[in-house]
Design an enzyme around this catalytic site. Structure first.
Site, short mmCIF file in Angstrom:
data_model
loop_
_atom_site.label_atom_id
_atom_site.label_comp_id
_atom_site.label_asym_id
_atom_site.label_seq_id
_atom_site.Cartn_x
_atom_site.Cartn_y
_atom_site.Cartn_z
N GLU A 30 -3.98 -10.89 0.31
CA GLU A 30 -4.82 -10.75 1.57
C GLU A 30 -6.33 -11.05 1.29
OE1 GLU A 30 -4.36 -6.78 3.55
OE2 GLU A 30 -2.47 -6.63 3.09
N GLU B 194 0.96 -1.15 0.16
CA GLU B 194 0.04 0.06 -0.10
C GLU B 194 0.78 1.20 0.07
OE1 GLU B 194 -2.57 -1.13 3.42
OE2 GLU B 194 -4.18 -1.54 1.62
C1 GAL Z 1 -5.16 -4.23 4.09
C2 GAL Z 1 -3.67 -3.84 4.41
C3 GAL Z 1 -3.71 -4.61 5.65
C4 GAL Z 1 -4.57 -4.33 6.72
C5 GAL Z 1 -5.93 -4.85 6.30
C6 GAL Z 1 -7.06 -4.56 7.05
O1 GAL Z 1 -5.58 -2.95 3.25
O2 GAL Z 1 -2.82 -4.01 3.51
O3 GAL Z 1 -2.23 -4.29 6.31
O4 GAL Z 1 -4.60 -2.99 7.11
O5 GAL Z 1 -6.14 -3.97 5.11
O6 GAL Z 1 -6.86 -5.03 8.15
#
Ligand code: GAL
Length: 989
Positions: A517, A448
């Site tokens: 993620e 990010e």
């Molecule tokens: C993503 C980010 C993580 C965390 C997650 C929300 O956008 O990469 O670091 O913030 O969202 O828990």
């Protein structure tokens, strides 16, 4: 404790729908024409460039002398740089009145200042490269001895991690400045070290520096020297650096090895017959065992040159991208991963080595095979363990500038040439440090950080230095600088369309696709893990992903009364914070697995066991590299209420990816009760990772169904003089129409219940359903008795269940019948009005005496399970106390529901109690507080037992989903307000 007000709720901006528009470049004119020169020392604002450090290197394990400087140091915290003591670095400075502090440490965890949490935004004005004047500055001093025989040796002082910036002096001489918190920094101290004498190391650490703009990861801000400091003797003509290239030729089974090291270095790998071969040559070694995460074969190598010998384990493996598919040793890779932060509830970013090993072993036991080191390079020893235990690792650079996103990425350092050197420096330090780990299969540029030219600088350098590893970065959705297409929180529908090759972007269509993620594990959840797994099973380019995230970053605290709980954002008085968004892991802060771990293990299981054609079970080997010769299969036959029978099951050898139908064992004749055959696959003796006895797969087949339980009926309903109605063992009061007594038991209810304490997935996301529930008033339903009449042998109670101020309602009709022993209620629900929100739950709640604290049930268990997270629940008989039925989510919320419960019994110490039967099943919850208590609580310590146990026997709950950051539940798991009917019977025991 600060409560999270709606306007301070985190804007999580999970980007399931694609990245934000490209960075515009440029930066705001600082100060709008004012003189913005800072009084801070120049190095703090020098665009995060370290000063005086040595070139980065792998620093292999060496036999040269080393002194670990970990221990108790002297420490003093100043609120600003200007107030930090002048001259504290001088050898003779008197630090006797200073505090003591362990090093490594995150100083706010030791009573100096406070932790602070933000997810996306910077906790300081965005004014790069400047930082606040209120810049906690920790001065550290250590006096230490160096043996006299170090005399004449070159020496290097090494820091494994200093957050965020440290200025270093040895014996009064300034060495330089560290930047890049989660990366090593070395200084040549040969000229300043005094062997045989007292030496004084002084380090001034600033919480904020220009580097903080590059370190905006979603975690606590925790300054300190949080990794080891070591002093290394460096022999003249030794081996400063090595680069191991160890490939595996899957066609021939040969290892192809070249070790780059200084001229004159000799390489030995005794186990493979390589002895004192000059490094630098390419060797083809027949018959090596390849390294994979499933089979982490390592060979011990030594390299000698002059007075130095270094040793390192070598794993032979080749990572490739073939026809858009990521491969290891020629086979398509499947990543069953988690995102791992480094966190400890008492120590902050310091995680003791035994804790790291235990947590990686825990991952292995739950079939996690991949780790993304979100969002910075981990402690170097963690990667040694990944090599040893077997994990595919995406090593991520210490880079995140997410706080620029709310500003439309205006001024983002990623596209600002003044920061290019820092970006490149961070990439070099990660790659050079970690390049010899077979577990590291990809380099990630960071997280990010928007897009911009500096990513190209990082990627370009990494490609030329290490062409053997692909480059990852999620923020570059056009994949300009990456070799894999990576996304976060894409919905299953989108993943499916990517799998089908429907992506309009041609470049991306030709790339492996991963979810860096997915399945946001915040609080109760995630739901839908199984759905993603099915997509990864189906589409070869969809190669898996990394659940967000491994651990809850809750900080352990105690109430005045000594009760322990975990703190989150806002608990330390932070003016800007993101509440409990820091608590979104699969394991609790103390690393106790949450129920999501059981679900994950079932979904990730390397052996799948399912019902096959009649008389068989289907076994599938989901390993990529190994057969099932290390697996033992057992069966267990359990009938409702009877002791089980057990045996072993022969499953022939099954190669990776293969499946077979296996005939069921000859089963003993059983009673006419519901009967389940459970087949379990466990690893056998000699297995290390995961260890012997690990459940590798479990499946169930229903062998016999029970005849539907008879519904109690036939006892006549009678009205007494007081207006009370008796029906078999049941007694009802006439004002509310509720059951007040059953045999000798005092009860309250059951009444229709629709509320659940919102889970994080209800509370967050772009359109939190909790807000819609509360707007309608589902958290404060009232019950109006419409009528109570006796119809034949039945008592019929009609109610209208509705919130104040609205015209929506649920008409609930309770039809009670009974025999001499038990009562039974058939509940019909009819929505009235125009319902546009789903229900949190639909069921019955009743209160029972608090002594009934021992629970037995037959149904899904042993853990909690919800509509879209119930793969881990198997049907069996289970016991637990009411306390054990609770899941202590750090932020209290709905939890503990057991699924598909045929019957549940709650008993007191004397064995008497209550049996609840579903017709056919209920979703069962029992707790010592109400859903409203759970809803009001902000920390686990807010929950105090009442003098009753509150039991829910529900038809259903709204699914869990992942809406806190990602998609909500599947449509089929949305609990619409629709006409419904369910039946429950109650029997005193
Ligand atoms: C993503 C980010 C993580 C965390 C997650 C929300 O956008 O990469 O670091 O913030 O969202 O828990």
């Amino acid at each position: 404790m600060a409560e999270l007000s709606p306007d301070r709720r985190p804007d999580t901006s999970c980007r399931g729908e694609g990245a934000t528009p490209a960075d515009e470049g440029g930066h705001a004119a600082p100060g709008g024409g004012l003189d913005t020169r800072t009084v801070d020392p120049e190095y703090l604002t020098a665009f995060a460039r370290p000063r005086g450090t040595l070139p980065p290197r792998a620093a292999p394990r060496s036999d040269a002398p080393m002194i670990d400087l970990s221990g108790t140091w002297r420490f003093r915290l100043s609120p600003t740089v200007a107030e930090a003591p002048e001259g504290f670095w001088a050898t003779g400075f008197d630090d006797s009145h200073w505090d003591e502090l362990p090093v490594p440490s995150s100083w706010p965890m030791h009573g100096h200042g406070s932790p602070a949490y933000t997810n996306i935004v910077y906790p300081f004005p965005v004014d790069p490269p400047y930082v606040p004047t209120d810049n906690p500055t920790g001065d550290h001093r250590l006096a230490f001895e160096v043996p006299a025989d170090w005399s004449g040796a070159n020496a290097v002082l090494r820091f494994e991690g200093v957050d965020s910036c440290g200025r270093v002096w040895l014996n009064g001489a300034e060495l330089g400045v560290t930047q890049g918190s989660r990366l090593p920094a070395e200084f040549d101290v040969t000229a300043h070290l005094r062997p045989g004498e007292r030496n004084v190391l002084a380090v001034r650490v600033h919480q904020w520096s220009a580097g903080s703009y590059l370190e905006d990861q979603d975690m606590w801000w925790l300054p300190g020297i949080f990794r080891e400091v070591t002093l290394l003797a460096r022999p003249e003509g030794g081996i400063d650096d090595v680069f191991v290239h160890a490939g595996y030729d899957s066609a021939t089974g040969a290892g192809v090895l070249r070790v780059d090291a200084p001229d004159g270095t000799l390489l030995s790998l005794p186990e493979l017959g390589v002895l004192d071969v000059p490094a630098g040559q390419e060797l083809t070694i027949e018959g090596v065992r390849p390294w994979t995460a499933e089979t982490p074969a390592l060979y011990d190598a030594t390299l000698s040159r002059g007075a130095e010998t270094v040793s390192l384990p070598i794993g032979f493996r080749t990572i490739g991208i073939v026809d858009g598919v990521l491969t290891a040793n020629g086979r398509p890779l499947r990543l069953r991963g988690v995102n791992r932060h480094e966190f400890h509830p008492d120590l902050g970013r310091v995680v003791p080595p035994d804790v790291v090993r235990a947590e990686l072993e825990l991952m292995k036991r739950h079939h996690v095979n991949a780790i993304r080191t979100s969002h910075y390079p981990p402690h170097p020893a963690m990667l040694d363990l990944c090599d040893e235990l077997g994990f595919w690792v995406i090593d991520e650079c210490d880079l995140e500038t997410h706080g620029f996103e709310p500003l439309g990425w205006r001024g983002n350092p990623t596209d600002d040439a003044r920061w290019a050197e820092a970006y490149l420096d961070r990439m070099r330090r990660m790659v050079e440090r970690d390049k010899n780990h077979p577990s590291v299969i990809m380099w990630s540029l960071g997280n990010e950080a928007g897009v911009g030219a500096n990513l190209g600088v990082m990627a370009g350098w990494a490609r030329s230095r290490d062409p053997e590893r692909p480059i990852h970065y999620e923020g570059d959705t056009e994949c300009r600088h990456t070799d894999v297409y990576s996304r976060m929180y894409a919905s299953p529908a989108e993943v499916e369309s990517i799998g089908k090759g429907e992506d309009p972007d041609e470049r991306r269509r030709g790339m492996p696709f991963i979810l860096c993620e997915y399945a946001h594990a915040m609080g109760n959840g995630p739901g839908r893990l199984e759905e993603y797994e099915r997509l990864f099973d189906t589409y070869p380019r969809c190669q898996g992903g990394f659940v967000w995230e491994w651990i809850d970053h809750g900080i352990r605290r105690r109430t005045a009364g000594g009760d322990e709980h975990f703190a989150y954002g806002g608990d330390f008085g932070e003016p800007v914070h993101d509440g409990n968004f820091v608590v979104d892991g699969l394991v609790f802060p103390d690393r106790a697995p949450s129920p999501a771990m059981a679900e994950l293990a079932t979904v990730f299981a390397p052996v799948r066991i399912e019902e096959g054609t009649p008389g068989t079970i289907r076994v599938t080997n989901r390993h990529t590299f190994r057969d099932l010769s290390h697996v033992r299969f057992t069966w267990r036959l359990a009938a409702d209420g009877r002791p089980p029978a057990e045996g072993e099951l022969e499953v022939g050898p099954l190669g990776p990816g293969a499946g077979a139908e296996v005939a069921l064992p000859p089963l003993p004749a059983g009673p006419e009760a519901e009967t389940w055959l459970t087949v379990t696959a466990v690893s056998t003796a000699g297995e290390v990772s995961p260890p012997e006895g690990t459940v590798l797969g479990l499946g169930q087949v229903r062998i016999r169904s029970a005849a539907p339980a008879a519904r109690p009926a036939g006892a006549p309903a009678r009205r007494s003089g007081s207006g009370r109605v008796t029906l078999g063992p049941a007694e009802f009061e006439p004002v509310r129409g509720t059951l007040v007594r059953l045999g000798g038991l005092e009860l309250d209810g059951p009444r229709l219940d629709v509320w659940r304490a919102p889970i994080d997935n209800d509370r967050y996301g772009p359109d939190p359903i909790e807000a819609r529930w509360r707007a309608v008033g589902l958290d404060r339903m009232t019950h109006r008795l419409v009528g109570l009449r006796i119809e034949g042998d039945e008592l019929v109670v009609l109610t209208r269940v509705a919130p104040a101020a609205g015209d929506l309602a649920l008409l609930a009709t309770y039809r009670w019948s009974a025999d001499e022993r038990a009562a039974c209620v058939r509940v019909s629900v009819r929505p009235q009005g125009s319902w546009t929100v789903p229900l949190p739950r639909l069921g019955l709640r009743l209160a029972v005496p608090d002594r009934l604290g021992a629970v037995r049930w037959f149904g899904g268990g042993p853990g909690e399970a919800y509509a879209d997270s119930r793969r881990a629940a198997r049907v069996d008989a289970f016991t637990a106390t009411v306390e054990e039925l609770q899941t202590p989510y750090v932020f209290p919320q709905e939890n503990g529901s057991r699924t598909a419960v045929r019957w549940a019994e709650l008993r007191g110490p004397d064995g008497s109690g209550l049996r609840i039967e579903g017709h056919p099943t209920v979703e069962f919850t029992a707790r010592r507080w109400t859903s409203e208590d759970l809803d009001a609580a902000r920390h686990t310590t807010d929950l105090a037992p009442r003098d009753r146990i509150f039991v829910n026997a529900d038809l259903a709950q709204h699914g869990l989903g992942s809406a806190a950051c990602g998609p909500g539940p599947l449509p089929v798991h949305v609990l619409h307000a629709r006409p419904a009917e369910f039946t429950v019977s109650l029997r005193p025991l």
